[in-house]
Design a protein around this motif. Structure first.
Motif, PDB file in Angstrom:
ATOM      1  N   LEU A 148       0.829  -1.205   0.000  1.00  0.00           N
ATOM      2  CA  LEU A 148       0.000   0.000   0.000  1.00  0.00           C
ATOM      3  C   LEU A 148       0.862   1.253   0.000  1.00  0.00           C
ATOM      4  N   LEU A 149       1.839   1.304   0.910  1.00  0.00           N
ATOM      5  CA  LEU A 149       2.826   2.380   0.966  1.00  0.00           C
ATOM      6  C   LEU A 149       4.173   1.770   1.308  1.00  0.00           C
ATOM      7  N   CYS A 150       5.201   2.112   0.553  1.00  0.00           N
ATOM      8  CA  CYS A 150       6.538   1.650   0.903  1.00  0.00           C
ATOM      9  C   CYS A 150       7.068   2.494   2.063  1.00  0.00           C
ATOM     10  N   GLU A 151       8.144   2.044   2.675  1.00  0.00           N
ATOM     11  CA  GLU A 151       8.685   2.740   3.848  1.00  0.00           C
ATOM     12  C   GLU A 151       9.058   4.181   3.525  1.00  0.00           C
ATOM     13  N   GLU A 152       9.645   4.398   2.370  1.00  0.00           N
ATOM     14  CA  GLU A 152      10.095   5.746   2.006  1.00  0.00           C
ATOM     15  C   GLU A 152       8.914   6.689   1.822  1.00  0.00           C
ATOM     16  N   CYS A 153       7.869   6.235   1.152  1.00  0.00           N
ATOM     17  CA  CYS A 153       6.705   7.091   0.916  1.00  0.00           C
ATOM     18  C   CYS A 153       5.872   7.285   2.176  1.00  0.00           C
ATOM     19  N   ALA A 154       5.912   6.291   3.082  1.00  0.00           N
ATOM     20  CA  ALA A 154       5.153   6.396   4.329  1.00  0.00           C
ATOM     21  C   ALA A 154       5.841   7.287   5.353  1.00  0.00           C
ATOM     22  N   ALA A 155       7.154   7.470   5.222  1.00  0.00           N
ATOM     23  CA  ALA A 155       7.936   8.169   6.240  1.00  0.00           C
ATOM     24  C   ALA A 155       7.425   9.569   6.567  1.00  0.00           C
ATOM     25  N   PRO A 156       7.052  10.411   5.568  1.00  0.00           N
ATOM     26  CA  PRO A 156       6.564  11.752   5.922  1.00  0.00           C
ATOM     27  C   PRO A 156       5.312  11.725   6.794  1.00  0.00           C
ATOM     28  N   LEU A 157       4.460  10.721   6.622  1.00  0.00           N
ATOM     29  CA  LEU A 157       3.231  10.618   7.406  1.00  0.00           C
ATOM     30  C   LEU A 157       3.495  10.135   8.829  1.00  0.00           C
ATOM     31  N   GLN A 158       4.677   9.625   9.087  1.00  0.00           N
ATOM     32  CA  GLN A 158       5.023   9.115  10.408  1.00  0.00           C
ATOM     33  C   GLN A 158       5.890  10.085  11.199  1.00  0.00           C
ATOM     34  N   ALA A 159       6.080  11.288  10.660  1.00  0.00           N
ATOM     35  CA  ALA A 159       6.905  12.295  11.321  1.00  0.00           C
ATOM     36  C   ALA A 159       6.142  12.920  12.485  1.00  0.00           C
ATOM     37  N   PRO A 160       6.847  13.516  13.446  1.00  0.00           N
ATOM     38  CA  PRO A 160       6.152  14.248  14.514  1.00  0.00           C
ATOM     39  C   PRO A 160       5.491  15.499  13.961  1.00  0.00           C
ATOM     40  N   ALA A 161       4.466  15.969  14.640  1.00  0.00           N
ATOM     41  CA  ALA A 161       3.756  17.171  14.192  1.00  0.00           C
ATOM     42  C   ALA A 161       4.506  18.419  14.640  1.00  0.00           C
ATOM     43  N   SER A 162       4.295  19.484  13.891  1.00  0.00           N
ATOM     44  CA  SER A 162       4.872  20.780  14.240  1.00  0.00           C
ATOM     45  C   SER A 162       3.900  21.865  13.815  1.00  0.00           C
ATOM     46  N   PRO A 163       3.986  23.055  14.417  1.00  0.00           N
ATOM     47  CA  PRO A 163       3.071  24.129  14.021  1.00  0.00           C
ATOM     48  C   PRO A 163       3.338  24.578  12.593  1.00  0.00           C
ATOM     49  N   ALA A 164       2.268  24.764  11.846  1.00  0.00           N
ATOM     50  CA  ALA A 164       2.387  25.281  10.491  1.00  0.00           C
ATOM     51  C   ALA A 164       2.537  26.798  10.551  1.00  0.00           C
ATOM     52  N   ARG A 165       2.664  27.402   9.367  1.00  0.00           N
ATOM     53  CA  ARG A 165       2.749  28.860   9.324  1.00  0.00           C
ATOM     54  C   ARG A 165       1.441  29.465   9.837  1.00  0.00           C
ATOM     55  N   THR A 166       1.459  30.736  10.143  1.00  0.00           N
ATOM     56  CA  THR A 166       0.284  31.414  10.681  1.00  0.00           C
ATOM     57  C   THR A 166      -0.890  31.307   9.715  1.00  0.00           C
ATOM     58  N   ALA A 167      -2.033  30.931  10.229  1.00  0.00           N
ATOM     59  CA  ALA A 167      -3.239  30.792   9.416  1.00  0.00           C
ATOM     60  C   ALA A 167      -3.971  32.123   9.356  1.00  0.00           C
ATOM     61  N   PRO A 168      -4.836  32.308   8.366  1.00  0.00           N
ATOM     62  CA  PRO A 168      -5.556  33.578   8.227  1.00  0.00           C
ATOM     63  C   PRO A 168      -6.699  33.714   9.218  1.00  0.00           C
ATOM     64  N   GLY A 169      -7.203  34.921   9.336  1.00  0.00           N
ATOM     65  CA  GLY A 169      -8.418  35.170  10.092  1.00  0.00           C
ATOM     66  C   GLY A 169      -8.330  34.908  11.570  1.00  0.00           C
ATOM     67  N   GLY A 170      -7.129  35.003  12.142  1.00  0.00           N
ATOM     68  CA  GLY A 170      -6.994  34.766  13.565  1.00  0.00           C
ATOM     69  C   GLY A 170      -7.129  33.320  13.971  1.00  0.00           C
ATOM     70  N   LEU A 171      -7.157  32.410  13.026  1.00  0.00           N
ATOM     71  CA  LEU A 171      -7.266  30.980  13.327  1.00  0.00           C
ATOM     72  C   LEU A 171      -5.980  30.502  13.993  1.00  0.00           C
ATOM     73  N   PRO A 172      -6.070  29.647  15.015  1.00  0.00           N
ATOM     74  CA  PRO A 172      -4.839  29.103  15.602  1.00  0.00           C
ATOM     75  C   PRO A 172      -4.023  28.395  14.525  1.00  0.00           C
ATOM     76  N   PRO A 173      -2.721  28.627  14.449  1.00  0.00           N
ATOM     77  CA  PRO A 173      -1.906  27.966  13.421  1.00  0.00           C
ATOM     78  C   PRO A 173      -2.056  26.458  13.502  1.00  0.00           C
ATOM     79  N   PRO A 174      -2.359  25.794  12.397  1.00  0.00           N
ATOM     80  CA  PRO A 174      -2.547  24.349  12.449  1.00  0.00           C
ATOM     81  C   PRO A 174      -1.260  23.609  12.803  1.00  0.00           C
TER      82      PRO A 174
END
Length: 233
Positions: A25-51
Motif C-alpha cells: 500500500l505504501l513503501c517505507e520511504e513514501c510512508a515516512a513523511p506521514l510518520q513524522a512528529p507534528a509541528s506548528p504550520a505557518r500562521t493561518a488567516p483570520g486569527g485561526l490558531p496555526p494548524p
C-alpha cells in the motif's frame, strides 16, 4: 482518469500509492513523511490558531492523497488518519504543561471541513470523514476524550479551488459553510481539521461558520501544509 485506466489500476496487483513501484500500500520511504512528529504550520488567516501538521504537501504525498481521494485507494485512510491523529494530539497537548496536565479534561469535538456533495458522489466516498474516523479511533485508544462531529455543511455550490489564487479562494468560499441545526458543541473543546492547508481559506471559512453559531475553535490540525514558495529575485 479514464474508465480503462481505472480498470487497469483495479486489476493490477497493489502497488505503493506514492511511488508506484513496491508491491505494498505504501513503501517505507513514501510512508515516512506521514510518520513524522507534528509541528506548528505557518500562521493561518483570520486569527485561526496555526494548524499543527505532519508533512509538507509535496512529492509522493501529493500522489498519495490523490490516490485516496480520487482513485479509490480507500485503505490509505489508515496511514493518513494516523498522521492526522498525530497532528490533533499535538494541537491538544500544551507544549509547556507538566505531564499530568497534557490530557484535556473537556471532551473534544473534532470538526472537519466538509467536502462538496457533488465531489462525494463522484468519488464514491467522503475522504476526510474517513480519515477523521481513523484518527478518532487512534486517539480514543490513547484515552483522549475525542468525538468526530459532522458540524458543518455546504450551503451551496463552490468552484474547484485548484488553480485559484489566495484571494480567489477566499472569495470562492465566503459564506459557503454553515453549522448543521442539530449540532451541539457546548462544553466541548473544538479542533478544526482539514487534510491539506494551502492558503487556509477553507479552514478560515469553517472557523467563521462555527463562530457565527457561537462556537470557537481552540485548535486546528492538518495532515499536510503546502510549503511557502520562495519569491524569485
Amino acid at each position: 482518469m479514464s474508465f480503462f485506466a481505472d480498470l487497469i489500476e483495479l486489476l493490477l496487483p497493489e502497488r505503493c500509492a506514492g511511488c508506484g513501484t513496491a508491491p505494498v500500500l505504501l513503501c517505507e520511504e513514501c510512508a515516512a513523511p506521514l510518520q513524522a512528529p507534528a509541528s506548528p504550520a505557518r500562521t493561518a488567516p483570520g486569527g485561526l490558531p496555526p494548524p499543527w501538521t505532519v508533512a509538507p504537501y509535496e512529492g509522493p504525498l501529493r500522489t498519495i492523497l490523490s490516490a485516496y481521494k480520487e482513485h479509490g485507494r480507500t485503505a490509505l485512510a489508515v496511514p493518513l488518519g494516523e498522521a492526522l491523529a498525530t497532528a490533533i494530539h499535538a494541537a491538544l497537548t500544551p507544549t509547556r504543561s507538566p505531564p499530568s496536565k497534557t490530557i484535556p479534561r473537556l471532551p473534544v469535538a473534532v470538526v472537519w471541513v466538509p467536502s462538496a456533495r457533488g465531489a462525494v458522489r463522484r468519488r464514491g466516498h467522503d475522504p476526510l470523514r474517513g480519515v477523521v474516523a481513523v484518527a478518532v479511533r487512534r486517539l480514543r485508544a490513547e484515552s483522549l476524550p475525542v468525538t468526530a462531529v459532522p458540524a458543518l455543511r455546504q450551503r451551496g455550490r463552490v468552484a474547484d479551488q485548484a488553480g485559484l489564487t489566495a484571494t480567489q479562494r477566499t472569495a470562492n468560499l465566503d459564506g459557503a459553510l454553515e453549522v448543521t441545526p442539530s449540532t451541539h458543541l457546548t462544553g466541548h473543546r473544538i479542533v478544526l481539521v482539514d487534510d491539506v492547508m494551502t492558503t487556509g481559506a477553507s479552514l478560515a471559512e469553517a472557523a467563521r461558520a462555527l463562530r457565527a453559531a457561537g462556537a470557537e475553535p481552540s485548535a486546528t490540525a492538518t495532515i499536510a501544509t503546502t510549503p511557502l514558495r520562495r519569491e524569485r529575485r
